[in-house]
Write an enzyme that holds these catalytic residues in place. Sequence first.
Site, mmCIF file in Angstrom:
data_model
loop_
_atom_site.group_PDB
_atom_site.id
_atom_site.type_symbol
_atom_site.label_atom_id
_atom_site.label_comp_id
_atom_site.label_asym_id
_atom_site.label_seq_id
_atom_site.Cartn_x
_atom_site.Cartn_y
_atom_site.Cartn_z
ATOM 1 N N PRO A 17 28.673 -50.437 -21.719
ATOM 2 C CA PRO A 17 28.525 -51.448 -22.859
ATOM 3 C C PRO A 17 30.334 -51.687 -22.823
ATOM 4 O O PRO A 17 30.953 -50.135 -23.260
ATOM 5 C CB PRO A 17 28.116 -51.058 -24.377
ATOM 6 C CG PRO A 17 27.956 -49.493 -23.599
ATOM 7 C CD PRO A 17 27.948 -49.868 -22.419
ATOM 8 N N CYS A 100 31.363 -44.627 -30.316
ATOM 9 C CA CYS A 100 32.470 -45.690 -30.445
ATOM 10 C C CYS A 100 32.715 -44.598 -31.884
ATOM 11 O O CYS A 100 32.225 -44.620 -32.214
ATOM 12 C CB CYS A 100 31.887 -46.553 -30.927
ATOM 13 S SG CYS A 100 33.826 -47.560 -31.421
ATOM 14 N N HIS A 171 29.773 -39.938 -21.604
ATOM 15 C CA HIS A 171 31.339 -40.465 -21.606
ATOM 16 C C HIS A 171 31.809 -39.017 -22.363
ATOM 17 O O HIS A 171 32.585 -38.321 -23.093
ATOM 18 C CB HIS A 171 31.885 -41.384 -22.419
ATOM 19 C CG HIS A 171 33.013 -41.435 -22.995
ATOM 20 N ND1 HIS A 171 33.640 -43.063 -24.051
ATOM 21 C CD2 HIS A 171 33.972 -41.151 -21.139
ATOM 22 C CE1 HIS A 171 35.106 -42.455 -23.167
ATOM 23 N NE2 HIS A 171 35.297 -41.731 -22.042
ATOM 24 N N ASN A 211 30.137 -41.111 -16.890
ATOM 25 C CA ASN A 211 30.567 -41.814 -17.151
ATOM 26 C C ASN A 211 31.932 -41.431 -17.894
ATOM 27 O O ASN A 211 31.927 -40.531 -18.208
ATOM 28 C CB ASN A 211 30.121 -42.789 -18.719
ATOM 29 C CG ASN A 211 31.396 -43.500 -19.400
ATOM 30 O OD1 ASN A 211 31.506 -43.305 -20.293
ATOM 31 N ND2 ASN A 211 31.902 -44.874 -18.431
ATOM 32 N N GLY A 212 33.419 -42.240 -17.882
ATOM 33 C CA GLY A 212 34.279 -42.162 -17.697
ATOM 34 C C GLY A 212 35.479 -42.118 -16.723
ATOM 35 O O GLY A 212 34.984 -40.842 -16.105
ATOM 36 N N GLY A 213 36.614 -42.501 -16.902
ATOM 37 C CA GLY A 213 37.562 -42.595 -15.702
ATOM 38 C C GLY A 213 36.810 -42.788 -14.584
ATOM 39 O O GLY A 213 38.051 -42.310 -13.561
ATOM 40 N N GLY A 233 32.943 -48.502 -16.314
ATOM 41 C CA GLY A 233 33.784 -49.643 -17.257
ATOM 42 C C GLY A 233 34.653 -50.435 -17.039
ATOM 43 O O GLY A 233 34.600 -51.149 -16.444
ATOM 44 N N ARG A 234 35.951 -50.085 -17.668
ATOM 45 C CA ARG A 234 37.172 -50.127 -17.423
ATOM 46 C C ARG A 234 37.273 -51.198 -15.602
ATOM 47 O O ARG A 234 38.066 -51.762 -16.440
ATOM 48 C CB ARG A 234 38.475 -49.528 -17.965
ATOM 49 C CG ARG A 234 38.185 -49.114 -19.404
ATOM 50 C CD ARG A 234 39.574 -48.200 -20.079
ATOM 51 N NE ARG A 234 38.997 -46.998 -19.845
ATOM 52 C CZ ARG A 234 38.755 -46.036 -19.766
ATOM 53 N NH1 ARG A 234 40.306 -45.877 -21.007
ATOM 54 N NH2 ARG A 234 38.572 -44.358 -19.616
#
Length: 343
Positions: A17, A100, A171, A211-213, A233-234
């Site tokens: 998200p 968040c 994350h 999640n993350g990186g 994500g990114r």
Amino acid sequence: MAPITQNPSPHVLSVAPMLDWTDRHFRYLLRLVTRRTRLYTEMVVDQSILLGNRPRLLDFSPEEHPLALQLGGSQPEKLATAAHIGEKWGYDEINLNLGCPSERVQGGGFGACLMLEPERVAECMAAMRQAVRIPVTAKHRLGVDELEDYRYVARFVEKLADVGIEVFIIHARKAYLRGLSPAENRTVPPLRYEWVYRLKQDFPHLTIVLNGGVRTLDEAQAHLERVDGVMLGRAVYENPFVLERADARFFGLNRWPNRLEVAQAMLFYAEAQLEQGTPLWAIARHMLNLFKGQPGGRLWRRLLSERACRRGAGVEVLRQALEQVQAEADRRADKPLVSLATD
Ligand SMILES: Cc1cc2nc3c(=O)[nH]c(=O)nc-3n(C[C@H](O)[C@H](O)[C@H](O)COP(=O)(O)O)c2cc1C
């Protein structure tokens, strides 16, 4: 790497998200790249669903399934009502944002700061579960501020598992509630994948999503040796075609999407959306990276950035950009042949 063949978890691969990024238009684009990767909405605050313009906040295209609605909130009754509305709207999963760290979100008393209140989170999630039949899942960090202790996050997970939560998207870094911007909070705290792997070892019956990186499908697949799912994500926003082989590798589908076809399909989608009053830029801004790293990719980005944001811009902007990119790609493809001939 060999494709994953045995029944993958529905959470084996997902797109994170991302506020302002994973709106319905970007999700539609992603769906043209991958049929089965799980998609998440941007965070929607429960109160907005209760009082706001629901079609504007919640509408999506049927093609977007499987699709999860991410909620922000901290009050059991409101979250339960918002979750119920989300289920009725047709979402496949309700996810609660516990990661968040933005000041605005903290001001509302939810997001990452809820990791300091496991009892309250358990109450919220129990109420949400009671209100719906679809899965209710959590997305959280490894800790906040000085609370960075494996035992703490393990107890947090256990507490939510006790009220029936089965899917945890983690994350793999903590968040600082003060002193870092949200963007810095996605880069400065170190990634601790080992903790996420350990959570899977300690709670083998739970679905643990890392999640993350994660930047590539190869990296995702390597993590899948240790966890049930991976969320990107990114990397996906910066280059949607990072998911090019997702269906084949993770879901056993024999598809190989093509950028030109995706752009063409987006043109038809934009045409229909424009008729309903959507400005072209709302869609085109998510298409800027469609040809990233490809011949004509920069030209495409420049044409869209310059022209698609103009007031009243129509789909001919996309059509013309597409023609120019195609011509550029053809020209480049010809080049080696020409130079071979003259050698
Ligand atoms: C622009 C942007 C907006 C984000 N908005 C949300 C959000 O609404 N809810 C959420 O849980 N995480 C949000 N995140 C965090 C991502 O979901 C994800 O956890 C984070 O980017 C780490 O994954 P990555 O390294 O693959 O990007 C956002 C991230 C970005 C870059």
